[in-house]
Design a protein around this motif. Structure first.
Motif, PDB file in Angstrom:
ATOM      1  N   LYS A  98       0.626  -1.242  -0.051  1.00 56.43           N
ATOM      2  CA  LYS A  98       0.019   0.024  -0.129  1.00 56.43           C
ATOM      3  C   LYS A  98       0.714   1.182  -0.001  1.00 56.43           C
ATOM      4  CE  LYS A  98      -4.443   1.572   1.008  1.00 56.43           C
ATOM      5  NZ  LYS A  98      -5.606   1.049   0.439  1.00 56.43           N
ATOM      6  N   CYS A 137       4.345  -3.517   8.892  1.00 58.36           N
ATOM      7  CA  CYS A 137       3.651  -3.680   7.663  1.00 58.36           C
ATOM      8  C   CYS A 137       3.123  -5.131   7.686  1.00 58.36           C
ATOM      9  CB  CYS A 137       4.421  -3.596   6.453  1.00 58.36           C
ATOM     10  SG  CYS A 137       3.304  -3.976   5.078  1.00 58.36           S
ATOM     11  N   CYS A 138       1.718  -5.259   7.526  1.00 59.29           N
ATOM     12  CA  CYS A 138       0.786  -4.421   7.330  1.00 59.29           C
ATOM     13  C   CYS A 138      -0.504  -4.555   7.979  1.00 59.29           C
ATOM     14  CB  CYS A 138       0.324  -4.276   5.959  1.00 59.29           C
ATOM     15  SG  CYS A 138       1.823  -3.646   5.037  1.00 59.29           S
ATOM     16  N   ARG A 191       7.993   5.633  -0.361  1.00 57.71           N
ATOM     17  CA  ARG A 191       9.008   5.868   0.749  1.00 57.71           C
ATOM     18  C   ARG A 191      10.314   6.288   0.153  1.00 57.71           C
ATOM     19  NH1 ARG A 191       6.666   2.410   5.111  1.00 57.71           N
ATOM     20  NH2 ARG A 191       4.781   3.175   5.313  1.00 57.71           N
ATOM     21  N   ASN A 221       7.229  -2.890  -5.418  1.00 59.22           N
ATOM     22  CA  ASN A 221       7.841  -3.146  -4.024  1.00 59.22           C
ATOM     23  C   ASN A 221       8.842  -4.125  -4.681  1.00 59.22           C
ATOM     24  OD1 ASN A 221       6.551  -1.313  -2.373  1.00 59.22           O
ATOM     25  ND2 ASN A 221       4.960  -2.754  -2.178  1.00 59.22           N
ATOM     26  N   HIS A 269      -2.613   0.414   7.321  1.00 59.50           N
ATOM     27  CA  HIS A 269      -2.592  -0.509   6.129  1.00 59.50           C
ATOM     28  C   HIS A 269      -3.730  -1.575   6.436  1.00 59.50           C
ATOM     29  CE1 HIS A 269      -2.242  -3.545   2.911  1.00 59.50           C
ATOM     30  NE2 HIS A 269      -1.240  -2.918   2.275  1.00 59.50           N
ATOM     31  N   ALA A 325       2.382   4.813   0.758  1.00 60.54           N
ATOM     32  CA  ALA A 325       2.697   5.378   1.993  1.00 60.54           C
ATOM     33  C   ALA A 325       2.008   6.765   1.988  1.00 60.54           C
ATOM     34  CB  ALA A 325       4.184   5.858   2.162  1.00 60.54           C
ATOM     35  N   THR A 353       3.936   0.970  -1.554  1.00 62.95           N
ATOM     36  CA  THR A 353       4.465   1.593  -0.577  1.00 62.95           C
ATOM     37  C   THR A 353       6.068   2.024  -0.716  1.00 62.95           C
ATOM     38  OG1 THR A 353       3.126   0.347   1.152  1.00 62.95           O
ATOM     39  CG2 THR A 353       5.111   1.459   1.740  1.00 62.95           C
ATOM     40  N   GLU A 383       0.914   4.035   6.177  1.00 62.59           N
ATOM     41  CA  GLU A 383       0.241   3.804   4.848  1.00 62.59           C
ATOM     42  C   GLU A 383      -0.539   4.852   3.981  1.00 62.59           C
ATOM     43  OE1 GLU A 383       1.346   1.087   2.900  1.00 62.59           O
ATOM     44  OE2 GLU A 383       3.031   0.631   4.483  1.00 62.59           O
ATOM     45  N   ASN A 384      -1.148   4.529   3.131  1.00 67.80           N
ATOM     46  CA  ASN A 384      -2.147   5.423   2.414  1.00 67.80           C
ATOM     47  C   ASN A 384      -3.452   5.375   2.931  1.00 67.80           C
ATOM     48  OD1 ASN A 384      -3.259   7.303   0.283  1.00 67.80           O
ATOM     49  ND2 ASN A 384      -4.161   5.391  -0.317  1.00 67.80           N
TER      50      ASN A 384
END
Ligand SMILES: *[C@@H]1O[C@H](CO)[C@@H](O)[C@H](O)[C@H]1NC(C)=O
Ligand SMILES: *[C@@H]1O[C@H](CO)[C@@H](O)[C@H](O)[C@H]1NC(C)=O
Ligand SMILES: *[C@@H]1O[C@H](CO)[C@@H](O)[C@H](O)[C@H]1NC(C)=O
Ligand SMILES: *[C@@H]1O[C@H](CO)[C@@H](O)[C@H](O)[C@H]1NC(C)=O
Ligand SMILES: *[C@@H]1O[C@H](CO)[C@@H](O)[C@H](O)[C@H]1NC(C)=O
Ligand SMILES: *[C@@H]1O[C@H](CO)[C@@H](O)[C@H](O)[C@H]1NC(C)=O
Length: 284
Positions: free
Chosen positions: A5, A269-270, A171, A185, A276, A7, A167, A43-44
Motif C-alpha cells: 500500500k 507492515c501491514c 517511501r 515493491n 494498512h 505511504a 509503498t 500507509e496511504n
C-alpha cells in the motif's frame, strides 16, 4: 500475504510554533527553538478519508460541506445507483483496493491504460460495493490524536502521492526525492539496492544526528525494510548497524530525552499500527 500500500505521510515537527496575535517572528527565531524533528510514515489514506471529517475549522477542505458521490458505473454516469461519502469509515477497513499502479489507474481512469482523454472520477470496475468503503471518512472521535495535533499545530489539506502505486517507491520519494524508476515493491528495497543519495546520507554529511526507528518484520513476504535500508550508502557507511533501531528504542530515547535531531519512524507492515488494512486506524 503482505499488502502493498502506498505511504501516506504525516510529517510532524515536535516544535511548530504558533505566534500569538500581533507578534512577528522571523524564521531564525523559531528555527533555533526546534530541537527534534520526528517524521512518522504511515500507509496511504486519502486526505478526505482520514481528515475529511475534522470540524474544528470550517476552512478545512474536507467532506463536511460537500455531498460527494460517484455513480456506481464509471462508464454510465446516468445510472442513478450512486456511491456517496459518509462518516462511516471502519476502524478496520474491510477491504484493501488494488494499489498497484495499474490498479490505481483503474480506480481513477476506469482503465488499466489511461490516455489523457479518459479522466474519470474514483472508480473500480469490478465489485464496487466493498470498494465504496474507500470514499467514507472518519469522525474526529475516531482519529483523536491526529485531530488534536492538527488543531494545535498545522494541517496541510492538499495531499499528493508521488507514485500512484505501492509503498516502497513512495517511501523512496519521501527519503530521496525519487524512486529511481521503481514502480513496485521489488527486491532492490530489500537488499540496500538503491544507489541515489538519501536524506539519511545527507544528514550524516552535515553532521546532523538521525535514527530510523522501525517496527518492520523485515524479510521477503514478512514486511517492508526500514527506509534507510533501501540505500547502498546505508550499508557501506555502517549506518545500517548504528542508525537503525527497533521502535521500542524510540520510546526509550524519547522518555530519556535523548532523541537525535532527526527521527524517522517506520511502522510495521501491514496489519497492526501501519494504517494498512487490516490495521485498526486507532493504533496508527
Ligand atoms: C489511497 O487511499 C484512498 C482512500 O482510501 C484510495 O481511494 C486510493 O485508492 C488509495 N491509493 C493508493 C495508491 O493506494
Ligand atoms: C456500465 O455501463 C456500461 C455502459 O452503459 C455497460 O456497458 C456496462 O455493462 C455497465 N457495467 C456494469 C458493471 O453494470
Ligand atoms: C492489481 O491489478 C493489476 C492489474 O490488473 C494486476 O496485474 C495485479 O496482479 C493486481 N494486484 C493484486 C495484488 O491483486
Ligand atoms: C562534520 O564534522 C566533521 C568532523 O568534525 C568535520 O570535519 C566536517 O567539516 C563537518 N561537516 C559539516 C558539513 O559541518
Ligand atoms: C550491517 O552492519 C553489520 C555490522 O556492521 C554488518 O555485519 C552487516 O553485514 C551489515 N549488513 C549489510 C546487509 O550490509
Ligand atoms: C510492533 O509490531 C508488532 C506487530 O507486528 C506488535 O505486536 C508490537 O507490539 C509492535 N511493537 C511496538 C513497540 O509498537
Amino acid at each position: 500475504m503482505v499488502g502493498l500500500k502506498i505511504a501516506a505521510v504525516a510529517a510532524l515537527s515536535s516544535a511548530v510554533l504558533a505566534a500569538p496575535q500581533g507578534t512577528t517572528y522571523s524564521p531564525g527565531d523559531w528555527k533555533s527553538k526546534i530541537k527534534n524533528v520526528v517524521v512518522l510514515v504511515e500507509e496511504n489514506r486519502s486526505f478526505d478519508t482520514f481528515a475529511g471529517g475534522l470540524s474544528y475549522n470550517p476552512a478545512i477542505d474536507g467532506l463536511l460541506h460537500h455531498n460527494y458521490c460517484n455513480s456506481m458505473n464509471a462508464s454510465d454516469p446516468a445510472q442513478m445507483d450512486d456511491v456517496c461519502a459518509g462518516p462511516r469509515a471502519n476502524d478496520v477497513a474491510p477491504d484493501d483496493p488494488n494499489h498497484s499502479i495499474s490498479g490505481v489507474n483503474m480506480q481513477i481512469f476506469s482503465t488499466y491504460h489511461p490516455d489523457e482523454m479518459q479522466v474519470d472520477e474514483f472508480h473500480e470496475a469490478e465489485n464496487m460495493h466493498p470498494r465504496a468503503e474507500a470514499i467514507n471518512y472518519y469522525t474526529p472521535d475516531q482519529v483523536r490524536v491526529f485531530n488534536t495535533m492538527a488543531e494545535n499545530f498545522v494541517l496541510f489539506d492538499r495531499w499528493f502521492a508521488s507514485v500512484p502505486g505501492p509503498t516502497n517507491p513512495n517511501r523512496a520519494y519521501i527519503t530521496s526525492g525519487t524512486s529511481h524508476g521503481h514502480g513496485q515493491n521489488d527486491n532492490a528495497f530489500n537488499v540496500y539496492g538503491l544507489s541515489q543519495k538519501s536524506i539519511f546520507q545527507q544528514l550524516s554529511e552535515n553532521n546532523i544526528t538521525w535514527m530510523n526507528y522501525q517496527n518492520s518484520t523485515t524479510g521477503p513476504g514478512l514486511g517492508f525494510n526500514p527506509d534507510a535500508a533501501f540505500y547502498s550508502w546505508t550499508a557501506t557507511s555502517g549506518a545500517n548497524a548504528t542508525n537503525i533501531a527497533p521502535l521500542d528504542q524510540f520510546y526509550a530515547d524519547a522518555k530519556a530525552g535523548t532523541l537525535p535531531q532527526f527521527t524517522y519512524i517506520n511502522p510495521e507492515c501491514c496489519s497492526y499500527q501501519s494504517f494498512h488494512p487490516p490495521s485498526p486506524i486507532t493504533l496508527g
